[in-house]
Structures are given as C-alpha cells and as structure tokens.
Design an enzyme around this catalytic site. Structure first.
Site, PDB file in Angstrom:
ATOM      1  N   LYS A  32       6.834 -79.057 -18.520  1.00 57.61           N
ATOM      2  CA  LYS A  32       7.618 -80.286 -18.301  1.00 57.61           C
ATOM      3  C   LYS A  32       9.117 -80.006 -18.339  1.00 57.61           C
ATOM      4  CE  LYS A  32       5.607 -82.545 -21.721  1.00 57.61           C
ATOM      5  NZ  LYS A  32       4.543 -81.606 -22.148  1.00 57.61           N
ATOM      6  N   LYS A  66       7.030 -86.319 -30.803  1.00 50.62           N
ATOM      7  CA  LYS A  66       7.772 -85.211 -30.218  1.00 50.62           C
ATOM      8  C   LYS A  66       8.745 -85.770 -29.179  1.00 50.62           C
ATOM      9  CE  LYS A  66       3.914 -81.955 -30.727  1.00 50.62           C
ATOM     10  NZ  LYS A  66       2.959 -81.075 -30.006  1.00 50.62           N
ATOM     11  N   ARG A  67       9.999 -85.450 -29.330  1.00 43.24           N
ATOM     12  CA  ARG A  67      11.094 -85.813 -28.424  1.00 43.24           C
ATOM     13  C   ARG A  67      11.522 -87.280 -28.541  1.00 43.24           C
ATOM     14  NH1 ARG A  67       8.135 -82.087 -25.105  1.00 43.24           N
ATOM     15  NH2 ARG A  67       9.392 -80.261 -24.566  1.00 43.24           N
ATOM     16  N   LYS A 181       0.753 -71.365 -21.955  1.00 50.34           N
ATOM     17  CA  LYS A 181       1.225 -72.432 -21.077  1.00 50.34           C
ATOM     18  C   LYS A 181       1.383 -71.911 -19.646  1.00 50.34           C
ATOM     19  CE  LYS A 181       1.795 -75.505 -24.392  1.00 50.34           C
ATOM     20  NZ  LYS A 181       1.164 -76.831 -24.410  1.00 50.34           N
ATOM     21  N   ASP A 210      -2.796 -74.146 -20.257  1.00 50.30           N
ATOM     22  CA  ASP A 210      -2.384 -75.555 -20.372  1.00 50.30           C
ATOM     23  C   ASP A 210      -1.229 -75.800 -19.421  1.00 50.30           C
ATOM     24  OD1 ASP A 210      -1.573 -78.075 -21.113  1.00 50.30           O
ATOM     25  OD2 ASP A 210      -1.228 -77.601 -23.215  1.00 50.30           O
ATOM     26  N   GLU A 236      -6.313 -76.867 -19.204  1.00 54.47           N
ATOM     27  CA  GLU A 236      -5.920 -78.089 -19.913  1.00 54.47           C
ATOM     28  C   GLU A 236      -4.850 -78.870 -19.155  1.00 54.47           C
ATOM     29  OE1 GLU A 236      -3.955 -79.113 -24.281  1.00 54.47           O
ATOM     30  OE2 GLU A 236      -5.301 -77.393 -24.036  1.00 54.47           O
ATOM     31  N   HIS A 312      -6.192 -82.235 -30.516  1.00 55.07           N
ATOM     32  CA  HIS A 312      -4.833 -81.757 -30.275  1.00 55.07           C
ATOM     33  C   HIS A 312      -3.995 -81.736 -31.548  1.00 55.07           C
ATOM     34  CE1 HIS A 312      -0.532 -82.878 -29.317  1.00 55.07           C
ATOM     35  NE2 HIS A 312      -0.657 -81.721 -28.685  1.00 55.07           N
TER      36      HIS A 312
END
Length: 381
Positions: A32, A66-67, A181, A210, A236, A312
């Site tokens: 992302k 997160k964030r 990732k 992922d 994922e 998760h």
C-alpha cells in the site's frame, strides 16, 4: 468429590481505559505504500481495558489501530464504559449487548465495535483467571500448541538479504512458516523476491505471500498463476478486502489457497466472504470484529463452511482462540508487541505453545505504562 464452593455474586468495580502509542524501530512498508495509498507505518496505537471486580478479580484486554483510528477507539470506549460498571463480569454476552446498545447510533462495526473489543477481551481474561485456567482451556481447546508463521521480517522496506536473514532467524527460533509481502507495481520484482526466499528456506518450509489488496482481478489471476510453482501455503489479500466475488473467482481458478478477512470489521462482513466461498483460509482479527464474543460466533460459521483459520496479528489473543478451532489453524507471529508485556510466548518445532498461565497469560509492562498518553477510570457509585 472435592468441595465446590457456591458461586458468589460479583460486580465490576472499575473499568480503566488507557491509550498507548507503541513506536516501531523501523518504518514499515507494504504494498500500500509502494502504490502510494498509505505512508510507511511508524507506530501502533493501543486501547487497553483493565477491569477489577468487587471480589478482587482482574482482567486485561486490548484493541489497536494502525495509521489511524486510535483516538476514535479511545473516545468511543470512554463514552460507553460506565455502562459496564456494577454488572456481573461473568455475563459477557449480556454485557456486550448492553455496551453495543449504549453506542448504537454509530453502528455495529469499525471503530464502534473495536472500542468494545478491549472491554470484551478483558472480561474473558478475567473469567479465565477466576477459573484458574488459560483462556484456551476455559473456552475448550483442541490443542496445546498452534502452527505459527512469521510476518514481521518480510516487509517490502527490507532488502531481500534482510528478509532471508530474518527468515533464517525465525526458523532457528522455532517458528514454522515464513510470510513475505508482495504487491509491488512491478510484478517481476515480487516474483524475484519470492523465488529468492523459496530457494533460501528450501522446499519444505511453509511459505506464504501477502499482496495487501493491491492487485486488480486481472493482475491477481496472472500473478497467482505465476506463483503456483512456489508451492505456497496461501496467497493473502490479493484483491480489495470487500471484493468477495473477485476473491471467490480467484479461489476457484487457482490451486494455491486464498486467504483474506483481516481488514473486515464485523461478523456480518465475514459472513459475505463465507457465503460466496471467497477464501479457503479465513483471517479474522478479534479486536477488529468486536472482541472474543464476536470472534467465537465467526469461528462457528467458518467451521461449518469447512474453512481453515489463520487469525491476523495480536498473537497474545489469537493463540488461545486458534487453539479452540476444530481444524488445524495457523497463528501469526509478530514480535512488535513484545515491549508491551512482561511475558513472552514460546515457539518450538514450528508451533506456538499455549501458555499455562491463567487468562491470556500477559500483564502490562512498565514500558507500556510509560508509553501511555491518556487514561480514564470509571468506578461504581
């Protein structure tokens, strides 16, 4: 038979809420970031709930963001927490419903239920401690250890040499699988990273990837076909988290299993995944779906559908919940949260061991207290 004392009615005396910011040692980037949709992650914000009862029992629960979203979770929890004070802490389902209705105008998903999750998890921790049992045993465990895989060493900000070194370290520490990732704008770079890690760890170590929702349907199918050769445990989040139909088509087209669900913020959203057969492995997150009360509802639905399970993040919670699943699950190993707690979870021979300590088996560290930025206590009148 040993004498069993009669149940003594109890009541919640205090609910203490606090918010703490956990700084990450290195700014973390997944796909992302490389697609320009988010900035690197530098911290995780936690909402802690600490509950005490008139009889002196205590429970600890947490949620996180997160964030973005941490201040909102904390604010909503403060609005509804007084509702729980004075209630019997054993009546968790009743309490969850009461808290939900106290904040009904903001809905039953997202921040609203993530705020409730910390309180709900604290109640389960308290109930297991009252019984003198690890949470998994209170709920009814199928196993005393769960297959585990590492994610925290496989982010895209790390060079391939760093990823390989961290994979070796994880395997040496008794962690069974490695997840890395993918989802870079250049798919060839993804394939090169996967090939390098597969060659490094060998054919027998479980490997997952992922994409963090960064492929469209066409790219996901093309990449999925290219990834088949690496014998992955799963791919994922190849697509947007809410594209249930796209995930279902991909799951039908590929031999490699599809995993998704971590970004969904309610049981209702997961029900759509299950109904459309959008994944082979479902990845719910107890703090995100509203706590253990909701998570257990979801486990029943997933098991009925024949899905595998890999919750998760938040291994301190999910280890216990995964241990109760009838099918052999996975639990995600993240070392990020280690500074928050005085205890550590053990890994051995590719599995994470359910601790024998009562409840979740964790207590807040002095460092967690030092990182606390605000707190509020609600007391029985």
């Amino acid at each position: 038979m040993p004498h069993q004392p009669a149940y003594q009615p109890d009541a919640i005396r205090t609910v203490r809420l606090s918010t703490a910011t956990l700084p990450l040692a290195t700014a973390i980037s997944d796909a992302k970031v490389f697609t320009g949709r988010q900035k690197p992650m530098t911290e995780v914000v936690f909402l802690f709930a600490e509950i005490t009862t008139e009889q002196g029992f205590e429970g600890l629960g947490f949620s996180y963001s997160k964030r973005a979203g941490g201040p909102a979770q904390y604010a909503h929890a403060k609005e509804v927490a007084q509702t729980a004070v004075g209630e019997d802490p054993n009546d968790i389902a009743k309490l969850y419903t009461k808290l939900l209705w106290a904040g009904a105008s903001v809905g039953r998903s997202g921040v609203a239920t993530q705020a409730l999750a910390a309180i709900d998890i604290a109640l389960y921790d308290l109930k297991a401690k009252r019984a003198g049992l690890p949470l998994a045993k209170l709920l009814g465990a199928h196993r005393d250890s769960v297959r585990t895989y590492n994610t925290s060493g496989g982010f895209l900000n790390a060079s391939i040499d760093e990823v390989k070194e961290r994979a070796s370290r994880s395997i040496a520490e008794g962690i069974g699988g490695i997840k890395i990732k993918v989802g870079l704008p250049d798919g060839a770079r993804d394939l090169a990273r996967v090939a390098a890690v597969r060659e490094h760890i060998g054919p027998d170590v479980p490997l997952m990837v992922d994409a963090n929702q960064q492929w469209d349907r066409g790219a996901a199918l093309r990449m999925g076909r290219r990834l088949e050769e690496f014998d992955l445990v799963w791919i994922e989040e190849p697509l947007d988290a809410y594209d249930a139909e796209g995930h279902a088509a991909l799951a039908a087209a590929l031999d490699t299993p599809i995993a998704t669900g971590e970004m969904l913020a309610s049981v209702a959203e997961h029900e759509r995944l299950i109904a459309t057969r959008a994944c082979d492995i479902i990845q719910p997150d107890a703090p995100r779906v509203g706590g253990i009360t909701q998570f257990l509802r979801l486990l029943t639905l997933a098991d009925q559908a024949g899905l595998d399970l890999a919750p998760h993040f938040a291994m301190e919670i999910h280890l216990h919940l995964a241990a109760t699943y009838p099918r052999e699950p996975w639990v995600e190993h993240f070392d990020w949260l280690d500074p928050l707690f005085n205890e550590r979870l053990e890994t051995k021979d590719g599995r994470m061991l359910v601790p024998d300590r009562p409840g979740l088996g964790v207590t807040l560290s002095d460092q967690a207290r030092a990182w606390t930025t605000d707190s509020a206590t609600f007391t029985r009148n």
